[in-house]
Design a protein around this motif. Structure first.
Motif, PDB file in Angstrom:
ATOM      1  N   ASN A  80       0.815  -1.218   0.000  1.00 13.63           N
ATOM      2  CA  ASN A  80       0.000   0.000   0.000  1.00 13.63           C
ATOM      3  C   ASN A  80       0.848   1.267   0.000  1.00 13.63           C
ATOM      4  OD1 ASN A  80      -3.077   0.692   0.464  1.00 13.63           O
ATOM      5  ND2 ASN A  80      -1.925   2.181   1.663  1.00 13.63           N
ATOM      6  N   PHE A  81       2.053   1.201   0.613  1.00 16.32           N
ATOM      7  CA  PHE A  81       2.888   2.392   0.723  1.00 16.32           C
ATOM      8  C   PHE A  81       4.323   2.176   0.222  1.00 16.32           C
ATOM      9  CE2 PHE A  81      -0.177   3.267   4.312  1.00 16.32           C
ATOM     10  CZ  PHE A  81      -0.808   4.328   3.682  1.00 16.32           C
ATOM     11  N   ASP A  82       5.077   1.313   0.872  1.00 13.99           N
ATOM     12  CA  ASP A  82       6.520   1.233   0.633  1.00 13.99           C
ATOM     13  C   ASP A  82       6.868   0.971  -0.830  1.00 13.99           C
ATOM     14  OD1 ASP A  82       6.731   1.601   3.327  1.00 13.99           O
ATOM     15  OD2 ASP A  82       7.122  -0.501   3.808  1.00 13.99           O
ATOM     16  N   ALA A  83       6.240  -0.050  -1.425  1.00 13.44           N
ATOM     17  CA  ALA A  83       6.579  -0.408  -2.803  1.00 13.44           C
ATOM     18  C   ALA A  83       6.080   0.621  -3.812  1.00 13.44           C
ATOM     19  CB  ALA A  83       5.999  -1.785  -3.144  1.00 13.44           C
ATOM     20  N   LEU A  84       5.251   1.551  -3.353  1.00 14.54           N
ATOM     21  CA  LEU A  84       4.758   2.623  -4.220  1.00 14.54           C
ATOM     22  C   LEU A  84       5.513   3.925  -3.968  1.00 14.54           C
ATOM     23  CD1 LEU A  84       0.927   1.877  -4.047  1.00 14.54           C
ATOM     24  CD2 LEU A  84       2.414   1.594  -6.030  1.00 14.54           C
ATOM     25  N   ASN A  85       6.718   3.774  -3.462  1.00 15.18           N
ATOM     26  CA  ASN A  85       7.586   4.938  -3.258  1.00 15.18           C
ATOM     27  C   ASN A  85       7.043   5.879  -2.188  1.00 15.18           C
ATOM     28  OD1 ASN A  85      10.088   6.132  -4.065  1.00 15.18           O
ATOM     29  ND2 ASN A  85       8.970   7.731  -5.172  1.00 15.18           N
ATOM     30  N   ILE A  86       6.360   5.304  -1.180  1.00 13.87           N
ATOM     31  CA  ILE A  86       5.841   6.096  -0.065  1.00 13.87           C
ATOM     32  C   ILE A  86       6.406   5.494   1.218  1.00 13.87           C
ATOM     33  CG2 ILE A  86       3.790   7.158   0.964  1.00 13.87           C
ATOM     34  CD1 ILE A  86       2.185   6.254  -1.424  1.00 13.87           C
ATOM     35  N   PRO A  87       7.639   5.774   1.581  1.00 12.02           N
ATOM     36  CA  PRO A  87       8.224   5.209   2.805  1.00 12.02           C
ATOM     37  C   PRO A  87       7.546   5.759   4.055  1.00 12.02           C
ATOM     38  CG  PRO A  87       9.685   6.839   1.850  1.00 12.02           C
ATOM     39  CD  PRO A  87       8.582   6.649   0.856  1.00 12.02           C
ATOM     40  N   LYS A  88       7.905   5.207   5.199  1.00 17.59           N
ATOM     41  CA  LYS A  88       7.222   5.554   6.443  1.00 17.59           C
ATOM     42  C   LYS A  88       7.287   7.025   6.790  1.00 17.59           C
ATOM     43  CE  LYS A  88       7.368   1.069   8.770  1.00 17.59           C
ATOM     44  NZ  LYS A  88       7.462   0.317   7.512  1.00 17.59           N
ATOM     45  N   GLU A  89       8.390   7.684   6.462  1.00 20.19           N
ATOM     46  CA  GLU A  89       8.524   9.097   6.824  1.00 20.19           C
ATOM     47  C   GLU A  89       7.961  10.038   5.756  1.00 20.19           C
ATOM     48  OE1 GLU A  89      12.049   7.903   4.380  1.00 20.19           O
ATOM     49  OE2 GLU A  89      10.911   7.044   6.061  1.00 20.19           O
ATOM     50  N   ARG A 120      -8.795  18.979 -19.480  1.00 17.66           N
ATOM     51  CA  ARG A 120      -7.616  19.757 -19.110  1.00 17.66           C
ATOM     52  C   ARG A 120      -6.690  18.906 -18.256  1.00 17.66           C
ATOM     53  NH1 ARG A 120      -8.239  24.789 -15.077  1.00 17.66           N
ATOM     54  NH2 ARG A 120      -8.404  23.068 -13.571  1.00 17.66           N
ATOM     55  N   PHE A 121      -5.386  19.008 -18.514  1.00 19.11           N
ATOM     56  CA  PHE A 121      -4.357  18.352 -17.709  1.00 19.11           C
ATOM     57  C   PHE A 121      -3.529  19.419 -17.003  1.00 19.11           C
ATOM     58  CE2 PHE A 121      -5.391  15.238 -20.923  1.00 19.11           C
ATOM     59  CZ  PHE A 121      -5.363  14.035 -20.242  1.00 19.11           C
ATOM     60  N   ARG A 122      -3.276  19.211 -15.700  1.00 20.09           N
ATOM     61  CA  ARG A 122      -2.412  20.119 -14.939  1.00 20.09           C
ATOM     62  C   ARG A 122      -1.447  19.307 -14.086  1.00 20.09           C
ATOM     63  NH1 ARG A 122      -5.359  24.971 -11.895  1.00 20.09           N
ATOM     64  NH2 ARG A 122      -5.981  23.248 -10.541  1.00 20.09           N
ATOM     65  N   CYS A 123      -0.284  19.865 -13.850  1.00 23.85           N
ATOM     66  CA  CYS A 123       0.724  19.168 -13.049  1.00 23.85           C
ATOM     67  C   CYS A 123       0.221  18.931 -11.626  1.00 23.85           C
ATOM     68  CB  CYS A 123       2.018  19.982 -13.003  1.00 23.85           C
ATOM     69  SG  CYS A 123       2.860  20.101 -14.586  1.00 23.85           S
ATOM     70  N   ASP A 124       0.563  17.785 -11.095  1.00 22.80           N
ATOM     71  CA  ASP A 124       0.213  17.442  -9.722  1.00 22.80           C
ATOM     72  C   ASP A 124       1.276  16.475  -9.201  1.00 22.80           C
ATOM     73  OD1 ASP A 124      -1.073  17.274  -7.316  1.00 22.80           O
ATOM     74  OD2 ASP A 124      -3.034  16.794  -8.155  1.00 22.80           O
ATOM     75  N   PHE A 125       1.215  16.173  -7.903  1.00 25.51           N
ATOM     76  CA  PHE A 125       2.227  15.299  -7.309  1.00 25.51           C
ATOM     77  C   PHE A 125       1.587  14.057  -6.720  1.00 25.51           C
ATOM     78  CE2 PHE A 125       4.298  13.770  -3.432  1.00 25.51           C
ATOM     79  CZ  PHE A 125       5.501  13.326  -3.982  1.00 25.51           C
ATOM     80  N   PHE A 126       2.112  12.895  -7.111  1.00 25.28           N
ATOM     81  CA  PHE A 126       1.791  11.613  -6.500  1.00 25.28           C
ATOM     82  C   PHE A 126       3.106  10.855  -6.373  1.00 25.28           C
ATOM     83  CE2 PHE A 126      -1.746  12.896  -9.238  1.00 25.28           C
ATOM     84  CZ  PHE A 126      -2.767  13.006  -8.301  1.00 25.28           C
ATOM     85  N   PRO A 127       3.415  10.274  -5.209  1.00 25.98           N
ATOM     86  CA  PRO A 127       4.745   9.691  -4.993  1.00 25.98           C
ATOM     87  C   PRO A 127       5.101   8.567  -5.954  1.00 25.98           C
ATOM     88  CG  PRO A 127       3.562   9.937  -2.907  1.00 25.98           C
ATOM     89  CD  PRO A 127       2.578  10.222  -3.998  1.00 25.98           C
ATOM     90  N   PHE A 128       4.106   7.862  -6.487  1.00 24.97           N
ATOM     91  CA  PHE A 128       4.396   6.686  -7.308  1.00 24.97           C
ATOM     92  C   PHE A 128       4.422   6.980  -8.801  1.00 24.97           C
ATOM     93  CE2 PHE A 128       0.377   6.758  -5.061  1.00 24.97           C
ATOM     94  CZ  PHE A 128      -0.560   6.907  -6.073  1.00 24.97           C
ATOM     95  N   VAL A 129       4.295   8.253  -9.192  1.00 29.23           N
ATOM     96  CA  VAL A 129       4.427   8.631 -10.603  1.00 29.23           C
ATOM     97  C   VAL A 129       5.324   9.860 -10.716  1.00 29.23           C
ATOM     98  CG1 VAL A 129       2.202   7.674 -11.326  1.00 29.23           C
ATOM     99  CG2 VAL A 129       2.317  10.033 -10.506  1.00 29.23           C
ATOM    100  N   GLU A 130       5.950  10.013 -11.877  1.00 26.49           N
ATOM    101  CA  GLU A 130       6.791  11.182 -12.135  1.00 26.49           C
ATOM    102  C   GLU A 130       6.979  11.331 -13.643  1.00 26.49           C
ATOM    103  OE1 GLU A 130       8.760  14.517 -11.851  1.00 26.49           O
ATOM    104  OE2 GLU A 130       7.926  13.511 -10.092  1.00 26.49           O
ATOM    105  N   PRO A 141      10.275   5.495 -11.692  1.00 29.77           N
ATOM    106  CA  PRO A 141      11.320   4.471 -11.878  1.00 29.77           C
ATOM    107  C   PRO A 141      11.565   3.620 -10.642  1.00 29.77           C
ATOM    108  CG  PRO A 141      12.016   6.558 -12.837  1.00 29.77           C
ATOM    109  CD  PRO A 141      10.725   6.821 -12.114  1.00 29.77           C
ATOM    110  N   ASN A 142      11.420   4.193  -9.440  1.00 29.76           N
ATOM    111  CA  ASN A 142      11.622   3.412  -8.222  1.00 29.76           C
ATOM    112  C   ASN A 142      10.614   2.273  -8.086  1.00 29.76           C
ATOM    113  OD1 ASN A 142      13.746   5.054  -7.575  1.00 29.76           O
ATOM    114  ND2 ASN A 142      12.624   6.263  -6.048  1.00 29.76           N
ATOM    115  N   VAL A 143       9.389   2.512  -8.557  1.00 27.46           N
ATOM    116  CA  VAL A 143       8.362   1.464  -8.501  1.00 27.46           C
ATOM    117  C   VAL A 143       8.732   0.328  -9.440  1.00 27.46           C
ATOM    118  CG1 VAL A 143       5.926   0.946  -8.888  1.00 27.46           C
ATOM    119  CG2 VAL A 143       6.575   3.112  -7.836  1.00 27.46           C
TER     120      VAL A 143
END
Length: 346
Positions: A139-148, A251-261, A297-299
Motif C-alpha cells: 500500500n505504501f513502501d513499494a509505491l515509493n511512499i516510505p514511512k517518513e 484539461r491536464f495540470r501538473c500534480d504530485f503523486f509519490p508513485f508517478v513522475e 522508476p523506483n516502482v
C-alpha cells in the motif's frame, strides 16, 4: 330445540345463503359467519362439555359432518364463481390489467464501474482485482511512499490490530487500489502490462457531502517499451470522450503523486456552467476527475523491471465522482442511503 335440530337449521341456512353470493367479499363474509372462530357451529362444538355423556358423541359427530359439508360447499362455490367470471378454474381474470413487476436494477456505482471497465476493455486493458486487506509494503513502501513520507499523512488509514515484535502494524484496509500495480508486476515479471483494477478503498475521514470512509476507485496501469506521456494523455482523453461525450473539454495540470513522475490531474469542463464558472465547480469552470502520471522508476525497480528499457503510466479514478458529475448529484451519501426514490432514477 335440540342441538341436532340447531345444527340442521344452521346448515340449511348457510347453504341457502351461499347459493346467492356473487362476490369474493361476500364469500369471505360468509366463511367468517359460518366457519369462523366466533360462528354458531364453533359455539356448538365448544358446548359439548355441558351435554350428557350419551349425547356428546352424536352431537359432536353431527357438528363435524356439518362443518365438512359447509367447507366442501364453500370450495365448490369458489370454483363455480371463478369459472363464471373468467372461464378459468384458477380464478385468473385475463380481462383485468396486468400487475406490474418491479424490476431489479444495478446500483448506479456498479453501473459506472461496468461502463468504465467496458471502455478500457475496448482499449486493450484487462480487469484484475486485489485484496481489500492489504500489507503496508504494497500500500505504501513499494509505491515509493516510505514511512517518513508526508504523503502518508493525506491518506488517513484504517490499521488492523495485529502488531509485530517491534510494536509496528503492517496490515490495513487499502487506501487506494494502486497496490495491485506492484502485486501484478511482481507476479507476471515481463511487460507488456495493461490492466485496470476496480474496487473498494477505505480512508479514515469524516463523512460529508463529498467524502465517505469507504468509496470506489479504478486503478489503471500500462507498462511497455517506448510508452510516453502522449500515450497517457491520449488514453485518458479517449476515456473522457466516450464517458462524457465528444464535446466535453479536457484539461491536464501538473500534480504530485509519490508513485508517478511526472504527475498530473485531469479535469473536465463543468457541465453545469459549460466552463463559465459556477458554484458546482467553485467558479473555475473545471472539475477534477482523476490523478495520473508516468510510473516512477523506483516502482519499476522495486519489482525487477528495468526503467531504462520499460516505461509506463498509471491513473486512478474516483468512481463516485463520475456519476455525481454526469447526473448532477450533489451529495455522495445518496449513493449509499438505500433511498429507492433516488436509486430508481438510474
Amino acid at each position: 330445540m335440540t342441538e341436532m335440530s340447531v345444527l340442521e337449521n344452521l346448515k340449511q341456512k348457510a347453504l341457502g345463503e351461499l347459493e346467492t353470493i356473487e362476490s369474493a367479499e361476500a364469500l369471505e363474509a360468509w366463511r367468517v359467519t359460518y366457519l369462523g372462530k366466533k360462528s354458531e357451529l364453533v359455539a356448538v362444538l365448544r358446548s359439548l362439555g355441558s351435554l350428557p355423556v350419551e349425547e356428546r358423541k352424536d352431537v359432536g359427530g353431527q357438528a363435524n359432518a356439518v362443518r365438512e359439508e359447509l367447507e366442501a360447499a364453500l370450495e365448490a362455490r369458489e370454483e363455480s364463481m371463478a369459472e363464471k367470471f373468467t372461464g378459468d378454474p384458477l380464478g385468473i381474470d385475463i380481462t383485468l390489467p396486468g400487475r406490474p413487476w418491479l424490476a431489479g436494477r444495478l446500483h448506479p456505482v456498479t453501473r459506472i464501474i461496468n461502463e468504465i471497465t467496458d471502455i478500457f476493455s475496448s482499449l486493450g486493458f484487462s480487469t484484475v482485482e486485489g485484496p481489500e486487506i492489504e500489507l503496508d509494503r504494497y500500500n505504501f513502501d513499494a509505491l515509493n511512499i516510505p514511512k517518513e513520507h508526508p504523503a502518508r499523512d493525506t491518506m488517513q488509514t484504517f490499521w488492523m490490530d495485529d502488531v509485530d515484535e517491534k510494536g509496528e502494524r503492517h496490515k490495513l484496509l487499502r487506501t487506494h487500489t494502486s497496490p495491485m500495480q506492484v502485486r501484478f508486476m511482481e507476479k507476471y515479471k515481463e511487460p507488456p502490462f495493461r490492466i485496470i483494477v476496480p474496487g473498494r478503498v477505505y480512508r479514515y475521514e469524516a463523512t460529508d457531502a463529498s467524502h465517505l470512509p469507504m468509496f470506489h476507485q479504478v486503478e489503471g496501469l500500462l507498462v511497455d517499451k517506448d510508452v510516453t506521456f502522449a500515450d497517457l494523455k491520449g488514453t485518458l482523453y479517449e476515456f473522457a470522450r466516450r464517458f462524457f461525450g465528444p464535446t466535453r473539454k479536457v484539461r491536464f495540470r501538473c500534480d504530485f503523486f509519490p508513485f508517478v513522475e511526472p504527475g498530473v490531474e485531469m479535469a473536465i469542463e463543468c457541465g453545469s456552467c459549460s466552463g463559465a464558472g459556477c458554484r458546482v465547480c467553485g467558479d473555475t469552470g473545471w472539475l477534477e476527475i482523476l490523478g495520473a502520471g508516468m510510473v516512477h522508476p523506483n516502482v519499476l525497480k522495486g519489482v525487477g523491471i528495468d526503467p531504462e528499457i520499460y516505461t509506463g503510466f498509471a491513473f486512478g479514478i474516483g468512481v463516485e465522482r463520475l456519476p455525481m458529475l454526469r447526473y448532477g448529484v450533489d451529495d455522495i451519501r445518496l449513493f449509499y442511503s438505500n433511498d429507492l426514490r433516488f436509486l430508481r432514477q438510474f
